[in-house]
Design an enzyme around this catalytic site. Structure first.
Site, PDB file in Angstrom:
ATOM      1  N   GLY A 112     -22.889 -44.736  37.154  1.00 39.37           N
ATOM      2  CA  GLY A 112     -24.136 -44.379  36.992  1.00 39.37           C
ATOM      3  C   GLY A 112     -25.013 -44.393  35.709  1.00 39.37           C
ATOM      4  N   CYS A 170     -17.631 -43.617  33.724  1.00 39.65           N
ATOM      5  CA  CYS A 170     -16.653 -42.946  34.480  1.00 39.65           C
ATOM      6  C   CYS A 170     -16.124 -43.763  35.420  1.00 39.65           C
ATOM      7  CB  CYS A 170     -17.040 -41.870  35.093  1.00 39.65           C
ATOM      8  SG  CYS A 170     -17.888 -40.529  33.927  1.00 39.65           S
ATOM      9  N   GLY A 171     -17.069 -44.888  36.016  1.00 33.04           N
ATOM     10  CA  GLY A 171     -16.652 -45.688  37.193  1.00 33.04           C
ATOM     11  C   GLY A 171     -15.939 -46.942  36.392  1.00 33.04           C
TER      12      GLY A 171
HETATM   13 FE1  SRM Z   1     -16.311 -39.080  33.270  1.00 29.27          FE
HETATM   14  C1  SRM Z   1     -18.440 -37.057  31.616  1.00 29.27           C
HETATM   15  C2  SRM Z   1     -17.120 -37.632  36.509  1.00 29.27           C
HETATM   16  C3  SRM Z   1     -13.608 -40.390  34.644  1.00 29.27           C
HETATM   17  C4  SRM Z   1     -15.798 -40.896  30.667  1.00 29.27           C
HETATM   18  N1  SRM Z   1     -17.659 -37.534  33.896  1.00 29.27           N
HETATM   19  C5  SRM Z   1     -18.292 -36.815  33.051  1.00 29.27           C
HETATM   20  C6  SRM Z   1     -18.847 -35.780  33.774  1.00 29.27           C
HETATM   21  C7  SRM Z   1     -18.305 -34.366  33.728  1.00 29.27           C
HETATM   22  C8  SRM Z   1     -20.356 -35.262  33.134  1.00 29.27           C
HETATM   23  C9  SRM Z   1     -20.917 -34.213  33.780  1.00 29.27           C
HETATM   24  O1  SRM Z   1     -20.786 -32.911  33.412  1.00 29.27           O
HETATM   25  O2  SRM Z   1     -21.582 -34.251  34.684  1.00 29.27           O
HETATM   26  C10 SRM Z   1     -19.090 -36.336  35.206  1.00 29.27           C
HETATM   27  C11 SRM Z   1     -19.034 -35.309  36.250  1.00 29.27           C
HETATM   28  C12 SRM Z   1     -19.895 -35.745  37.563  1.00 29.27           C
HETATM   29  C13 SRM Z   1     -19.531 -35.154  38.761  1.00 29.27           C
HETATM   30  O3  SRM Z   1     -20.112 -34.134  39.269  1.00 29.27           O
HETATM   31  O4  SRM Z   1     -18.719 -35.583  39.226  1.00 29.27           O
HETATM   32  C14 SRM Z   1     -17.823 -37.155  35.232  1.00 29.27           C
HETATM   33  N2  SRM Z   1     -15.552 -39.060  35.188  1.00 29.27           N
HETATM   34  C15 SRM Z   1     -16.074 -38.398  36.383  1.00 29.27           C
HETATM   35  C16 SRM Z   1     -15.317 -38.759  37.516  1.00 29.27           C
HETATM   36  C17 SRM Z   1     -15.386 -37.749  38.664  1.00 29.27           C
HETATM   37  C18 SRM Z   1     -15.716 -40.085  38.096  1.00 29.27           C
HETATM   38  C19 SRM Z   1     -15.397 -40.663  39.518  1.00 29.27           C
HETATM   39  O5  SRM Z   1     -16.077 -40.452  40.424  1.00 29.27           O
HETATM   40  O6  SRM Z   1     -14.393 -40.721  39.736  1.00 29.27           O
HETATM   41  C20 SRM Z   1     -13.843 -38.957  36.834  1.00 29.27           C
HETATM   42  C21 SRM Z   1     -13.076 -37.793  36.928  1.00 29.27           C
HETATM   43  C22 SRM Z   1     -11.798 -38.304  36.362  1.00 29.27           C
HETATM   44  C23 SRM Z   1     -10.754 -36.861  36.432  1.00 29.27           C
HETATM   45  O7  SRM Z   1     -10.360 -36.682  37.680  1.00 29.27           O
HETATM   46  O8  SRM Z   1     -10.726 -36.140  35.401  1.00 29.27           O
HETATM   47  C24 SRM Z   1     -14.300 -39.581  35.642  1.00 29.27           C
HETATM   48  N3  SRM Z   1     -14.884 -40.458  32.846  1.00 29.27           N
HETATM   49  C25 SRM Z   1     -13.823 -40.969  33.472  1.00 29.27           C
HETATM   50  C26 SRM Z   1     -13.493 -42.156  32.809  1.00 29.27           C
HETATM   51  C27 SRM Z   1     -12.521 -43.061  33.722  1.00 29.27           C
HETATM   52  C28 SRM Z   1     -10.898 -42.702  33.225  1.00 29.27           C
HETATM   53  O9  SRM Z   1     -10.635 -41.760  32.761  1.00 29.27           O
HETATM   54  O10 SRM Z   1     -10.206 -43.398  33.552  1.00 29.27           O
HETATM   55  C29 SRM Z   1     -14.250 -42.241  31.775  1.00 29.27           C
HETATM   56  C30 SRM Z   1     -14.013 -43.418  30.619  1.00 29.27           C
HETATM   57  C31 SRM Z   1     -12.542 -43.403  29.911  1.00 29.27           C
HETATM   58  C32 SRM Z   1     -12.670 -42.436  28.979  1.00 29.27           C
HETATM   59  O11 SRM Z   1     -12.773 -41.221  29.029  1.00 29.27           O
HETATM   60  O12 SRM Z   1     -12.301 -42.940  27.752  1.00 29.27           O
HETATM   61  C33 SRM Z   1     -15.196 -41.263  31.649  1.00 29.27           C
HETATM   62  N4  SRM Z   1     -17.013 -38.869  31.437  1.00 29.27           N
HETATM   63  C34 SRM Z   1     -16.863 -39.890  30.507  1.00 29.27           C
HETATM   64  C35 SRM Z   1     -17.847 -39.853  29.286  1.00 29.27           C
HETATM   65  C36 SRM Z   1     -17.843 -40.482  28.138  1.00 29.27           C
HETATM   66  C37 SRM Z   1     -16.530 -40.045  27.059  1.00 29.27           C
HETATM   67  C38 SRM Z   1     -16.777 -40.283  25.600  1.00 29.27           C
HETATM   68  O13 SRM Z   1     -15.839 -40.484  24.889  1.00 29.27           O
HETATM   69  O14 SRM Z   1     -18.040 -40.456  25.330  1.00 29.27           O
HETATM   70  C39 SRM Z   1     -18.240 -38.429  29.717  1.00 29.27           C
HETATM   71  C40 SRM Z   1     -19.449 -37.739  28.806  1.00 29.27           C
HETATM   72  C41 SRM Z   1     -18.772 -36.622  27.695  1.00 29.27           C
HETATM   73  O15 SRM Z   1     -17.693 -36.442  27.967  1.00 29.27           O
HETATM   74  O16 SRM Z   1     -19.512 -36.313  26.959  1.00 29.27           O
HETATM   75  C42 SRM Z   1     -17.926 -38.209  30.998  1.00 29.27           C
HETATM   76 FE1  SF4 Z   2     -22.391 -41.284  34.131  1.00 30.18          FE
HETATM   77 FE2  SF4 Z   2     -19.904 -40.490  34.593  1.00 30.18          FE
HETATM   78 FE3  SF4 Z   2     -21.992 -39.168  35.826  1.00 30.18          FE
HETATM   79 FE4  SF4 Z   2     -21.467 -41.604  36.377  1.00 30.18          FE
HETATM   80  S1  SF4 Z   2     -20.243 -39.655  36.726  1.00 30.18           S
HETATM   81  S2  SF4 Z   2     -23.510 -40.864  36.052  1.00 30.18           S
HETATM   82  S3  SF4 Z   2     -20.694 -42.683  34.572  1.00 30.18           S
HETATM   83  S4  SF4 Z   2     -21.527 -39.360  33.465  1.00 30.18           S
END
Ligand code: SRM
Ligand code: SF4
Length: 518
Positions: free
Chosen positions: A437, A442-443
């Site tokens: 999104g 994250c996707g």
């Molecule tokens: Fe993510 C932040 C969801 C895998 C990179 N991610 C977030 C937040 C917590 C933002 C927030 O507070 O709203 C999202 C929560 C939304 C929600 O309500 O679900 C969120 N990330 C997810 C999930 C649920 C996506 C999904 O639908 O599967 C995954 C949860 C994994 C888990 O079980 O822990 C998820 N996020 C990832 C991945 C993929 C991976 O790990 O293979 C990535 C990219 C890989 C990486 O991290 O290097 C990823 N998420 C991020 C980032 C960017 C990180 C950065 O270094 O800038 C953020 C933003 C941040 O951390 O500031 C973020």
């Molecule tokens: Fe962006 Fe991760 Fe939220 Fe998807 S779950 S909209 S990629 S922060």
């Protein structure tokens, strides 16, 4: 170091100040008070940021309805645990559901703060934890979803993954040693031949490799995605034996904690430290921290296969038993489905389920003789063992239904669009389509055949939801990241764009009965 780097490192970012004022884990002792006071009365920094140290995420999109992110090492969950989680979300009616995440994990939705203490108690009684699963902590540790089942696996990594998690979280009690990292951190341990963990996108990844006929792991470091930069992990030029894995993770985490930049937030992932030091200095520092000489990497690793998606029926290494992979559209589960999955795991399997990074489910240990009855279960109409190749490989992040970073709606749109396309087109093999999104990725659109990243576009004088199109991501052996090939496609024009790509690049043909003429 350049002047700009020195300056960026010197000035602490706002999250560092927040952590310095009060540690994230400190809210552990305040949970009952928060529950008694209600979400609106909780200090904003505690509510919006520090609670994430306990896996509790305030959702500005649905205020008062929190998300709870668990830890599922190797994606293993028992039927009893699934039942407990299903019952937890069931009490929230339409607000309650769960998502399988791209890290082989579960997130629960609709959770009220007043229920959190009793929910966590119940989870702990069933061996579940959500500790340190968000913010500047190590995320769920991924592994082959068929570890211990796969007839072709090299190492069953489940025990190792659990040990690494226990080290990091202090056996799920919360670990002050690793509560204040400069940034999030991802670890993956592969024991299979098909890189089922996407090793290349983790801060530390272990991939199986032989050295002098001993099986251990080559180590990759520094992979990450962020809004401004994505980097594939690079070789550390280290080979470790399985019993060195925990120590190596600990050493790298200590170095990252003590030397990683805490300046400009976008430059704080591990790769930035590796680049600042150079990989050889980083390698020596890891060896020093471990107090031992590290062996150089084995010349080749054992990731020699195309990536599998584990959907369908597969014979296990245990004679007469099968694992059955179920397709869960974009990973979304509702409470009734969770309870039903727990039931079929008890009735047909061994009371266990597995989660995959493709947001699907696996039912292990089903005897040959029980397969026909399992396949006749109504839940398998919802979670198919034989989905259409077009719908089979769609992954999606949360999107704007719950995530305030999102620029577009993802999950529902992804399902609706692929169903429309699947009604008109057929492909001979799955096309991996990943939706995300916003640029946080994250996707994982960069690992997909077709990646779609939410953005905004101007159309007819209006701002509309749109996607940037990524292509060329490959997975499995020699995986590499895809890149953006077209920007800002309005979502209402996407179907036509995808249809052309599927026909031209993936050999899609019209389904006769649809009457569609490409
Ligand atoms: Fe993510 C932040 C969801 C895998 C990179 N991610 C977030 C937040 C917590 C933002 C927030 O507070 O709203 C999202 C929560 C939304 C929600 O309500 O679900 C969120 N990330 C997810 C999930 C649920 C996506 C999904 O639908 O599967 C995954 C949860 C994994 C888990 O079980 O822990 C998820 N996020 C990832 C991945 C993929 C991976 O790990 O293979 C990535 C990219 C890989 C990486 O991290 O290097 C990823 N998420 C991020 C980032 C960017 C990180 C950065 O270094 O800038 C953020 C933003 C941040 O951390 O500031 C973020
Ligand atoms: Fe962006 Fe991760 Fe939220 Fe998807 S779950 S909209 S990629 S922060």
């Amino acid at each position: 170091m350049s002047n700009a780097t020195v300056e960026a490192k010197a000035k602490l970012n706002k999250f560092e100040k927040l952590k310095a004022q009060k540690d994230g884990l400190a809210v552990q002792s305040e949970l009952i008070d928060f529950a008694n006071r209600g979400w609106e009365a909780i200090d904003k920094d505690d509510r919006d940021v520090r609670l994430k140290w306990l896996g509790i995420f305030f959702r500005p999109v649905t205020p008062g309805k929190f998300m709870l992110r668990l830890r599922m090492p190797s994606g293993v969950i028992t039927s009893g645990q699934m039942r407990v989680l299903g019952e937890i979300v069931q009490r929230y009616g339409d607000d309650g559901n769960a998502d399988i995440t791209t890290r082989q994990n579960l997130q629960l939705r609709g959770i009220r703060i007043e229920d959190i203490p009793s929910i966590l108690d119940r989870m702990h009684q069933h061996g579940l934890t959500s500790i340190q699963s968000g913010m500047d902590n190590v995320r769920n540790i991924t592994a082959s979803p068929v570890a211990g089942l796969d007839a072709d696996e090299l190492i069953d990594t489940r025990g190792l993954v659990q040990k690494v998690q226990d080290m990091i979280t202090n056996n799920s009690q919360g670990n002050p040693a690793f509560t204040n990292l400069p940034r999030k951190f991802n670890i993956a341990i592969a024991g299979c031949r098909d890189n089922s963990v996407h090793a290349e996108i983790n801060d530390i990844a272990f991939v199986p490799a032989y050295k002098d006929e001993n099986l251990g792991f080559n180590v990759l470091v520094g992979g990450f995605f962020s809004a401004q930069r994505c980097a594939a992990a690079i070789p550390l030029d280290v080979w470790v034996q399985p019993d060195e894995v925990v120590g190596l993770c600990e050493a790298i985490l200590v170095l990252f904690r003590d030397h990683g930049s805490r300046g400009v937030r976008q430059k704080t992932r591990l790769m930035w430290l590796i680049e600042e030091w150079g990989v050889e200095k980083f390698r020596s520092a890891v060896a020093n921290q471990m107090g031992k000489t590290l062996e150089r990497a084995a010349p080749q690793d054992e990731i020699l296969w195309e990536k599998r998606d584990h959907i369908g029926i597969h014979a296990q290494k245990q004679p007469g038993l099968n694992y059955v992979g179920l397709h869960v559209p974009v990973g979304r589960l509702f409470s009734g489905e969770m309870l039903e999955l727990a039931r079929i795991a008890d009735v047909y399997g061994s009371g266990e389920l597995r989660l995959t990074v493709e947001q699907n489910l696996i039912l292990p240990n089903v005897p040959d003789s029980r397969l026909p009855a399992l396949l006749a279960e109504p839940i398998l109409q919802v979670f198919s063992v034989n989905p259409e190749p077009l719908t089979r490989a769609v992954v999606s992040c949360t999107g704007n239904q719950f995530c305030n970073f999102a620029l577009i709606e993802t999950k529902n749109r992804a399902v609706a669009l692929i169903n429309e396309l699947a009604a008109e087109l057929q492909v001979s093999k799955p096309v991996r389509i990943h939706w995300t999104g916003c640029p946080n990725s994250c996707g994982q659109p960069q690992v997909a055949d077709i990646g779609l990243m939410g953005t905004k576009a101007r159309k007819d004088g209006q701002t509309v939801e749109a996607v940037d199109l990524f292509m060329g991501g490959t997975v499995g052996k020699d995986a590499h990241l895809g890149t953006c090939v077209q920007k800002a496609i309005p979502c209402d024009e996407l179907k036509e764009v995808l249809r052309s790509i599927l026909i031209q690049n993936f050999g899609a043909v019209a389904k006769v009965e649809s009457g569609f003429d490409p």
